[in-house]
Design an enzyme around this catalytic site. Sequence first.
Site, PDB file in Angstrom:
ATOM      1  N   SER A 153     -39.961 -56.448  -1.327  1.00 34.20           N
ATOM      2  CA  SER A 153     -39.640 -57.547  -0.404  1.00 34.20           C
ATOM      3  C   SER A 153     -39.381 -56.983   0.992  1.00 34.20           C
ATOM      4  CB  SER A 153     -38.369 -58.230  -0.916  1.00 34.20           C
ATOM      5  OG  SER A 153     -37.840 -59.094   0.057  1.00 34.20           O
ATOM      6  N   TYR A 166     -30.226 -59.219  -4.311  1.00 33.90           N
ATOM      7  CA  TYR A 166     -31.692 -59.141  -4.238  1.00 33.90           C
ATOM      8  C   TYR A 166     -32.109 -57.906  -3.447  1.00 33.90           C
ATOM      9  CZ  TYR A 166     -36.456 -60.942  -3.325  1.00 33.90           C
ATOM     10  OH  TYR A 166     -37.815 -61.122  -3.229  1.00 33.90           O
TER      11      TYR A 166
HETATM   12  P1  NDP Z   1     -41.383 -67.658  -8.335  1.00 36.90           P
HETATM   13  O1  NDP Z   1     -39.965 -68.065  -8.565  1.00 36.90           O
HETATM   14  O2  NDP Z   1     -42.369 -68.654  -7.870  1.00 36.90           O
HETATM   15  O3  NDP Z   1     -41.938 -66.934  -9.658  1.00 36.90           O
HETATM   16  C1  NDP Z   1     -41.169 -65.981 -10.357  1.00 36.90           C
HETATM   17  C2  NDP Z   1     -41.850 -65.712 -11.684  1.00 36.90           C
HETATM   18  O4  NDP Z   1     -41.061 -64.758 -12.408  1.00 36.90           O
HETATM   19  C3  NDP Z   1     -41.978 -66.949 -12.534  1.00 36.90           C
HETATM   20  O5  NDP Z   1     -43.257 -66.997 -13.137  1.00 36.90           O
HETATM   21  C4  NDP Z   1     -40.897 -66.771 -13.594  1.00 36.90           C
HETATM   22  O6  NDP Z   1     -41.297 -67.382 -14.809  1.00 36.90           O
HETATM   23  C5  NDP Z   1     -40.831 -65.253 -13.716  1.00 36.90           C
HETATM   24  N1  NDP Z   1     -39.537 -64.789 -14.190  1.00 36.90           N
HETATM   25  C6  NDP Z   1     -38.329 -64.923 -13.582  1.00 36.90           C
HETATM   26  N2  NDP Z   1     -37.365 -64.419 -14.374  1.00 36.90           N
HETATM   27  C7  NDP Z   1     -37.969 -63.962 -15.500  1.00 36.90           C
HETATM   28  C8  NDP Z   1     -37.515 -63.354 -16.699  1.00 36.90           C
HETATM   29  N3  NDP Z   1     -36.205 -63.129 -16.925  1.00 36.90           N
HETATM   30  N4  NDP Z   1     -38.408 -63.008 -17.636  1.00 36.90           N
HETATM   31  C9  NDP Z   1     -39.735 -63.241 -17.444  1.00 36.90           C
HETATM   32  N5  NDP Z   1     -40.221 -63.832 -16.342  1.00 36.90           N
HETATM   33  C10 NDP Z   1     -39.362 -64.185 -15.380  1.00 36.90           C
HETATM   34  O7  NDP Z   1     -41.294 -66.441  -7.326  1.00 36.90           O
HETATM   35  P2  NDP Z   1     -42.391 -65.750  -6.376  1.00 36.90           P
HETATM   36  O8  NDP Z   1     -43.739 -65.952  -6.922  1.00 36.90           O
HETATM   37  O9  NDP Z   1     -42.089 -66.126  -4.993  1.00 36.90           O
HETATM   38  O10 NDP Z   1     -41.951 -64.229  -6.558  1.00 36.90           O
HETATM   39  C11 NDP Z   1     -42.683 -63.283  -7.317  1.00 36.90           C
HETATM   40  C12 NDP Z   1     -42.226 -61.895  -6.898  1.00 36.90           C
HETATM   41  O11 NDP Z   1     -42.486 -61.723  -5.515  1.00 36.90           O
HETATM   42  C13 NDP Z   1     -40.725 -61.667  -7.102  1.00 36.90           C
HETATM   43  O12 NDP Z   1     -40.503 -60.351  -7.543  1.00 36.90           O
HETATM   44  C14 NDP Z   1     -40.178 -61.857  -5.700  1.00 36.90           C
HETATM   45  O13 NDP Z   1     -38.983 -61.159  -5.509  1.00 36.90           O
HETATM   46  C15 NDP Z   1     -41.300 -61.293  -4.866  1.00 36.90           C
HETATM   47  N6  NDP Z   1     -41.292 -61.756  -3.473  1.00 36.90           N
HETATM   48  C16 NDP Z   1     -41.579 -63.054  -3.117  1.00 36.90           C
HETATM   49  C17 NDP Z   1     -41.597 -63.407  -1.746  1.00 36.90           C
HETATM   50  C18 NDP Z   1     -41.941 -64.771  -1.266  1.00 36.90           C
HETATM   51  O14 NDP Z   1     -41.951 -64.999  -0.044  1.00 36.90           O
HETATM   52  N7  NDP Z   1     -42.266 -65.724  -2.127  1.00 36.90           N
HETATM   53  C19 NDP Z   1     -41.284 -62.447  -0.720  1.00 36.90           C
HETATM   54  C20 NDP Z   1     -40.975 -61.152  -1.211  1.00 36.90           C
HETATM   55  C21 NDP Z   1     -41.001 -60.838  -2.527  1.00 36.90           C
HETATM   56  P3  NDP Z   1     -40.235 -68.114 -15.794  1.00 36.90           P
HETATM   57  O15 NDP Z   1     -39.259 -68.837 -14.914  1.00 36.90           O
HETATM   58  O16 NDP Z   1     -41.084 -69.021 -16.640  1.00 36.90           O
HETATM   59  O17 NDP Z   1     -39.605 -67.024 -16.589  1.00 36.90           O
END
Ligand code: NDP
Length: 263
Positions: A153, A166
């Site tokens: 991030s 985070y």
């Molecule tokens: P979302 O919240 O849209 O997606 C997160 C995903 O992670 C979901 O599919 C969720 O599925 C899964 N997830 C969360 N917790 C668990 C768990 N305990 N076990 C298995 N799966 C899990 O987030 P983003 O797509 O925005 O983020 C994806 C990555 O990108 C993250 O690591 C985030 O930190 C990083 N990121 C995002 C940014 C942004 O601007 N969007 C910027 C910087 C980094 P489910 O809930 O079904 O488990």
Amino acid sequence: MSPESNVENNTTNPAFSLQGKLALITGGGSGIGFYIAQAMVASGARVVITGRREDVLQESVSKLGPAAAYVQNDITDLQGIPNLVDHIESTHGPVDILVNNAGINMKKYALEVTDEDFDRVVQTNLHAVFSLTRECGKKMVARKSGSILMITSMAALYGIDRVVAYTASKSAIGGMVKALTTEFSPYNVRVNAIAPGFIETPMMLTAMNGDISRRDKAMDRTPMQRWGKPEDIGWASVFLSSPAAQFITGVTLPVDGGNSIGF
Ligand code: NDP
């Protein structure tokens, strides 16, 4: 190759192809993870996506087509990780590419963050990433082949208020990339990270949460003057996992429209 040589125009350059590869993408059912899966499938890979919500995974697999499969899994179940990896490999074959994408965020002032809050974020974004990487790493090292990708991030590159847990978790991932690179490189296993800028997903929009000044601050320091699209992270993931990046390891690549160097 000299500049004068004729280069055949080849739209399926194998250096950028993931043909024949299997990618495991955590959190691949939604947000950035889904677009990583989509870009990898478009580049020839088969993908296995994981997450906690089975309905979301099912719908995503139906959109991704026959090259995709899912396993419902909560990545914070650390004890289940060796079985998860064994199950995926025995069902779908060797995992060539691991994308540690699943992550959670929590927006709170540091003085209000409880130990439980902190632990929850670190458990998902750091401990689970290490455990899964270790288990896939054992198999990749034995096969002398593999690519591991972390999703960090901007919070790992500069200070952002109200995301202390985070930030701690994502910054630690940056260190993990460097440490693992020193140990895995002799076995032809590469470890890299992508640091997405502000990407339009539910997580990012929730973090902005009607906070106009935060939103403006993020946009003001983004020279390209737009939010990123999840597919921007997808294509960068394909590149870093492809043979074209075979000498790239230990790096964190910002994919951020210039946000990390913006004034
Ligand atoms: P979302 O919240 O849209 O997606 C997160 C995903 O992670 C979901 O599919 C969720 O599925 C899964 N997830 C969360 N917790 C668990 C768990 N305990 N076990 C298995 N799966 C899990 O987030 P983003 O797509 O925005 O983020 C994806 C990555 O990108 C993250 O690591 C985030 O930190 C990083 N990121 C995002 C940014 C942004 O601007 N969007 C910027 C910087 C980094 P489910 O809930 O079904 O488990």
